[in-house]
Write a protein that holds these residues in place. Structure first.
Motif, short mmCIF file in Angstrom:
data_model
loop_
_atom_site.label_atom_id
_atom_site.label_comp_id
_atom_site.label_asym_id
_atom_site.label_seq_id
_atom_site.Cartn_x
_atom_site.Cartn_y
_atom_site.Cartn_z
N UNK A 82 2.91 10.86 -8.74
CA UNK A 82 2.04 11.28 -9.95
C UNK A 82 1.33 12.65 -9.89
N UNK A 101 3.73 6.02 -5.18
CA UNK A 101 3.53 6.23 -6.89
C UNK A 101 2.56 7.14 -7.24
N UNK A 102 1.16 7.18 -6.50
CA UNK A 102 0.02 7.91 -6.66
C UNK A 102 0.48 9.45 -6.17
N UNK A 133 0.90 -1.21 -0.06
CA UNK A 133 -0.17 -0.05 0.24
C UNK A 133 1.02 1.17 0.05
N UNK A 164 3.82 1.29 -1.47
CA UNK A 164 4.09 1.52 -2.86
C UNK A 164 2.98 2.38 -3.64
N UNK A 165 1.69 2.00 -3.60
CA UNK A 165 0.81 2.54 -4.04
C UNK A 165 0.54 3.88 -3.81
#
Lengths: 47, 523
Positions: free
Chosen positions: A27, A23-24, A17, A19-20
């Motif tokens: 971005x 990365x979010x 989570x 990592x999610x």
């Protein structure tokens, strides 16, 4: 739950989570490049 | 319809409305049945908490790199799998594209059936229709499973939801990329997340939930020395991410040319894995409750993955649970939504392929391709022989078809055509997250070695040991026959001439340094 299982539950959540989330966030901060090569704006050539 | 006509006449390619639409649709594609019914059991059987290590390694060394490869091919060459691959490497590669389209077509035939089952069970949840013996209900009362073979004895309980799933699916596909696929994902993906979060929270408060979580997360370090555990991790990541059979090539081709690829790719890959972890927690908390109710260990439970977990074990648990119908509605509703958004992406691969090759409008392709698929799907999977056929076709299409497609893509694109540097430069020119030479090494070396091993060992075991104790002749027809049909379809569709004159009039963008050098040299 056993302490060992809790530790691995937490590690799994933090890593995947995390990592999610990272990365979010990355971005969201920089959704697109600002220095695209010239061209590529019209789509007609790219059927 | 108008958009379809305009496109055939040379207007812009369909597009997602923006980055968020693309990301949601790509996550909707990746998060499917496998996240819910496959990951939890696979993680449990392959080291529990220790499985996280091979799983992460597989994600970083194969899953994400192959995802980027698909994105790069679809985005640079802007077409369905056959068109993109043809532009990349000529007719041989076009054949690989059709191989991927044919796999997607076959998968769509039975994937719809499973979604139809989930939809039925969503309805059955209201009054716990499976009664006291869910296994007998599923195979007997619901599916009417008969002997292996081919029968035309339709099972109305499957036929009706199956036809319904096809109608809704074709409606969405016919509505186009932005107004169909993207809109469906923008609605259904958040709905799935909310429903599944409620389910997981409910599961965590069931008595015995901690027993299941202990079973799932306690690490078994010895497992890490077993090569099969690592193969299981690569295989889970590989099948979960919707890679190597055209989906991500097709989806990336609908992005604007000036669009970030790798940044969203990381979000999609980690979102998919995040959902798997969530599913692991939800499923094993529920299984812990079930084991506690029966006074046994989680280790002694059976049916922890796939069809057995979803349609036999879970109904049995729902029956024992206070407020069971609500839990069943959430579980089967989630299964239906997760499957549906993945199905859309699988069929878009086929639709895009035939639209471009035969110059069809979107509506013509949807009715022609979708109608054919719907009829075949109903004939094969809504009859008394549907369950067995589904199991066998699924095993061959995935383990031989999709894995074979990945190995071929890697060898042909990276080794034979040496397109690694061009695709790497493409990714880096448009993306916020840069990939180095190591990306080419992962796609060109690690992927074909691991996936090649998976492919060969699976072929050997299927040839020597067969599958599921089924007769060899049956496996020949439904297993190897499926692969033979996929190959024949790939060859025939490659040989059919393109119905468009502008096939070779295509400029890649952005131009690479090597392109300008070539032009200079030519002056």
């Amino acid at each position: 739950m056993t302490p060992l299982a809790i530790v691995f539950l937490v590690i799994s959540i933090v890593v995947i989570w995390g990592g999610f989330a990272l990365s979010t966030i990355a971005l969201a901060r920089r959704p697109e490049r600002t220095d695209y090569p010239a061209g590529g704006e019209g789509e007609a050539e790219g059927l | 319809m108008a958009a379809g006509k305009a496109r055939a006449a040379g207007a812009p390619r369909e597009q997602w409305t923006g980055q968020v639409g693309f990301i949601l649709s790509a996550i909707g594609s990746a998060v499917g049945l496998g996240n819910i019914w496959r990951f939890p059991g696979v993680a449990y059987e392959n080291g529990g908490g220790a499985f996280l290590i091979p799983y992460l390694v597989a994600l970083l060394t194969a899953g994400i790199p192959i995802l980027f490869l698909d994105y790069a091919i679809g985005h640079r060459f802007r077409g369905s799998a056959p068109l993109s691959l043809r532009r990349l490497g000529g007719r041989t590669l076009e054949g690989l594209g059709w191989f991927q389209v044919a796999i997607a077509f076959v998968i769509s035939l039975y994937y719809t059936a499973v979604i139809a089952w989930a939809l039925s069970y969503f309805v059955f949840s209201f009054d716990l229709r499976w009664g006291a013996d869910p296994a007998a209900f599923f195979q007997g009362d619901y599916l009417n499973v008969g002997e292996p073979g081919f029968s035309l004895e339709f099972v109305p309980g499957v036929l009706i939801p199956l036809v319904l799933v096809w109608i809704v699916t074709l409606f969405v596909l016919g509505s186009g990329v932005a107004k169909g696929l993207q809109r469906a994902n923008v609605i259904f993906l958040p709905l799935l997340l909310v429903a599944f979060l409620v389910l997981v929270l409910r599961a965590l408060f069931l008595p015995g939930a901690e027993l299941g979580l202990n079973a799932l997360f306690t690490p078994n370090w010895a497992a890490l020395a077993d090569p099969n555990v690592w193969i299981a991790a690569y295989s889970q990541i590989f099948f979960s991410l919707s890679i190597a059979f055209g989906i991500m090539i097709t989806y990336a081709s609908y992005r604007a040319r000036r669009a970030n690829l790798t940044g969203p790719g990381l979000v999609v890959a980690f979102a998919n894995s995040s959902f798997e972890i969530l599913a692991g927690i939800g499923v094993f908390a529920t299984l812990g409750f079930f084991a506690a109710q029966q006074g046994i260990l989680v280790d002694d439970l059976e049916g922890l993955t796939g069809v057995g977990l979803s349609f036999i074990t879970f109904p049995a648990i729902v029956s024992e649970m206070p407020g069971g119908p609500f839990f069943g509605i959430l579980f089967f509703g989630s299964l239906t939504l997760a499957g549906f958004t993945s199905l859309l992406s699988v069929l878009q691969v086929v639709s895009a392929g035939v639209q471009e090759k035969f110059g069809l409008t979107r509506l013509q392709a949807t009715i022609g391709m979708g109608g054919t698929a719907a009829v075949l799907s109903v004939l094969l999977f809504s009859t008394t022989t549907g369950l067995l056929a589904l199991d066998v076709v699924d095993n061959w299409a995935n383990n031989i078809g999709v894995v074979g497609s990945a190995v071929l893509t890697s060898i042909l694109v990276i080794w034979v055509l040496r397109k690694g540097p061009e695709l790497q430069a493409h990714l880096n020119a448009v993306s916020t997250f840069q990939v180095g030479k190591v990306w080419i090494a992962l796609v060109g070396v690690v992927a074909p070695i691991v996936l090649g091993y998976m492919l060969i060992s699976r072929i050997v075991s299927l040839v020597l040991e067969g599958y599921g104790g089924l007769p060899g002749g049956y496996l020949g027809v439904f297993g190897w026959g499926t692969i033979a049909l996929i190959v024949i379809a790939a060859v025939v569709l490659t040989l059919v001439p393109w119905r468009r004159s502008d096939l070779d009039r295509f400029d890649t963008w952005p131009p690479l340094a090597s392109d300008s050098q070539r032009k200079e040299a030519g002056r």
